[in-house]
Design a protein around this motif. Structure first.
Motif, PDB file in Angstrom:
ATOM      1  N   UNK A  61       0.841  -1.199   0.000  1.00  0.00           N
ATOM      2  CA  UNK A  61       0.000   0.000   0.000  1.00  0.00           C
ATOM      3  C   UNK A  61       0.871   1.242   0.000  1.00  0.00           C
ATOM      4  N   UNK A  62       0.436   2.293  -0.647  1.00  0.00           N
ATOM      5  CA  UNK A  62       1.111   3.589  -0.627  1.00  0.00           C
ATOM      6  C   UNK A  62       0.053   4.689  -0.620  1.00  0.00           C
ATOM      7  N   UNK A  63       0.480   5.902  -0.131  1.00  0.00           N
ATOM      8  CA  UNK A  63      -0.456   7.021  -0.021  1.00  0.00           C
ATOM      9  C   UNK A  63      -0.870   7.486  -1.407  1.00  0.00           C
ATOM     10  N   UNK A  64      -2.143   7.678  -1.567  1.00  0.00           N
ATOM     11  CA  UNK A  64      -2.674   8.087  -2.856  1.00  0.00           C
ATOM     12  C   UNK A  64      -2.407   9.567  -3.070  1.00  0.00           C
ATOM     13  N   UNK A  65      -2.037   9.955  -4.261  1.00  0.00           N
ATOM     14  CA  UNK A  65      -1.818  11.359  -4.596  1.00  0.00           C
ATOM     15  C   UNK A  65      -3.154  12.103  -4.638  1.00  0.00           C
ATOM     16  N   UNK A  66      -3.132  13.292  -4.082  1.00  0.00           N
ATOM     17  CA  UNK A  66      -4.339  14.121  -4.093  1.00  0.00           C
ATOM     18  C   UNK A  66      -4.260  15.032  -5.312  1.00  0.00           C
ATOM     19  N   UNK A  67      -4.891  14.605  -6.362  1.00  0.00           N
ATOM     20  CA  UNK A  67      -4.831  15.361  -7.606  1.00  0.00           C
ATOM     21  C   UNK A  67      -5.572  16.684  -7.472  1.00  0.00           C
ATOM     22  N   UNK A  68      -6.628  16.695  -6.642  1.00  0.00           N
ATOM     23  CA  UNK A  68      -7.386  17.949  -6.498  1.00  0.00           C
ATOM     24  C   UNK A  68      -6.532  19.030  -5.857  1.00  0.00           C
ATOM     25  N   UNK A  69      -5.724  18.671  -4.815  1.00  0.00           N
ATOM     26  CA  UNK A  69      -4.867  19.661  -4.171  1.00  0.00           C
ATOM     27  C   UNK A  69      -3.782  20.139  -5.115  1.00  0.00           C
ATOM     28  N   UNK A  70      -3.202  19.226  -5.908  1.00  0.00           N
ATOM     29  CA  UNK A  70      -2.179  19.634  -6.867  1.00  0.00           C
ATOM     30  C   UNK A  70      -2.755  20.561  -7.915  1.00  0.00           C
ATOM     31  N   UNK A  71      -3.957  20.281  -8.357  1.00  0.00           N
ATOM     32  CA  UNK A  71      -4.606  21.153  -9.346  1.00  0.00           C
ATOM     33  C   UNK A  71      -4.901  22.526  -8.764  1.00  0.00           C
ATOM     34  N   UNK A  72      -5.296  22.559  -7.501  1.00  0.00           N
ATOM     35  CA  UNK A  72      -5.564  23.851  -6.853  1.00  0.00           C
ATOM     36  C   UNK A  72      -4.299  24.681  -6.732  1.00  0.00           C
ATOM     37  N   UNK A  73      -3.184  24.060  -6.402  1.00  0.00           N
ATOM     38  CA  UNK A  73      -1.926  24.787  -6.305  1.00  0.00           C
ATOM     39  C   UNK A  73      -1.496  25.313  -7.664  1.00  0.00           C
ATOM     40  N   UNK A  74      -1.700  24.533  -8.725  1.00  0.00           N
ATOM     41  CA  UNK A  74      -1.331  25.008 -10.061  1.00  0.00           C
ATOM     42  C   UNK A  74      -2.187  26.201 -10.464  1.00  0.00           C
ATOM     43  N   UNK A  75      -3.489  26.136 -10.170  1.00  0.00           N
ATOM     44  CA  UNK A  75      -4.356  27.269 -10.499  1.00  0.00           C
ATOM     45  C   UNK A  75      -3.952  28.515  -9.718  1.00  0.00           C
ATOM     46  N   UNK A  91       0.619  34.544 -11.370  1.00  0.00           N
ATOM     47  CA  UNK A  91       1.511  34.926 -12.472  1.00  0.00           C
ATOM     48  C   UNK A  91       0.807  35.815 -13.488  1.00  0.00           C
ATOM     49  N   UNK A  92      -0.497  35.626 -13.651  1.00  0.00           N
ATOM     50  CA  UNK A  92      -1.226  36.424 -14.643  1.00  0.00           C
ATOM     51  C   UNK A  92      -1.416  37.839 -14.130  1.00  0.00           C
ATOM     52  N   UNK A  93      -1.300  38.819 -15.002  1.00  0.00           N
ATOM     53  CA  UNK A  93      -1.466  40.233 -14.663  1.00  0.00           C
ATOM     54  C   UNK A  93      -2.848  40.670 -15.125  1.00  0.00           C
TER      55      UNK A  93
END
Length: 221
Positions: A22-36, A42-44
């Motif tokens: 078993x391994x910890x599942x990646x939280x794709x929602x949190x990663x997507x939130x950080x990218x947004x 960065x956007x002006x």
């Protein structure tokens, strides 16, 4: 039947192999939130531009002067004034000064009216002088202790009677004189009589009412 292992050798056991990992599942929602969030920063926005922040010149931190700390007493006084409401502002001070000046003016005006006196009274003439009354003739000083009290310095027939009565009391006024003078020997005799017979109503050595009553009751015959 299995044979036991030889002494000193570890028992050989079957190796266990893992059947599930078993391994910890990646939280794709949190990663997507950080990218947004990074993209939004960065956007002006339209109508804005990046402004570089000014950097302090070399040595600017050394030239900065630290302000002296505010005295604790002043802070306490200001806090007390704010709590009690006794901190007068400039407008209230002006009003207080005006009121004080007005009160002083009224007092001065009233004093000016009272001091000169009545003009009609001054025209009528000086006030009649009162004739000094004749002082009564000095009378003999009254006895401060009252009538019947005898003390050292007195003289007369009453002192002689006191001496004669004390002579009749054993060991109180032995070989005392009957000269009619209240001297030191008679004072000591009266004090001795008061002490021996428990007389406390009169001053020590003074022939007062309580001492007279007790002495006369013992020398009535």
């Amino acid at each position: 039947m299995s044979t036991p292992p030889a002494p000193g050798r570890p028992e050989r056991r079957r190796t266990l192999e893992p059947t599930r990992v078993l391994r910890r599942r990646r939280t794709e929602a949190l990663a997507q939130l950080m990218r947004e969030h990074d993209e939004a920063m960065a956007a002006v926005p339209e109508g804005y531009e990046h402004v570089p922040l000014p950097r302090p010149a070399p040595g600017a931190e050394d030239a900065t002067q630290e302000l002296p700390p505010v005295a604790r007493r002043r802070r306490v006084q200001r806090r007390e004034q704010a709590d009690t409401g006794f901190g007068f502002g400039p407008n209230l001070r002006r009003v207080a000064v005006v009121v004080a000046v007005g009160a002083a003016a009224l007092v001065g005006f009233g004093s000016a009216l009272l001091l000169p006196g009545n003009a009609q009274g001054e025209e009528a003439g000086p006030a009649p002088s009162v004739a000094p009354s004749t002082a009564p003739s000095a009378s003999a000083p009254a006895d401060p202790d009252g009538p019947g009290f005898l003390r050292e310095g007195d003289s007369g027939p009453e002192v002689t009677e006191l001496q004669e009565r004390l002579l009749s009391i054993p060991d109180v006024y032995t070989d005392g004189a009957t000269s009619g003078s209240y001297d030191t020997a008679l004072t000591e005799a009266v004090a001795r009589f008061q002490l021996w017979y428990g007389i406390r109503g009169d001053e020590t050595g003074v022939y007062g009412d309580d001492t007279r009553k007790d002495l006369e009751s013992r020398t009535a015959s």
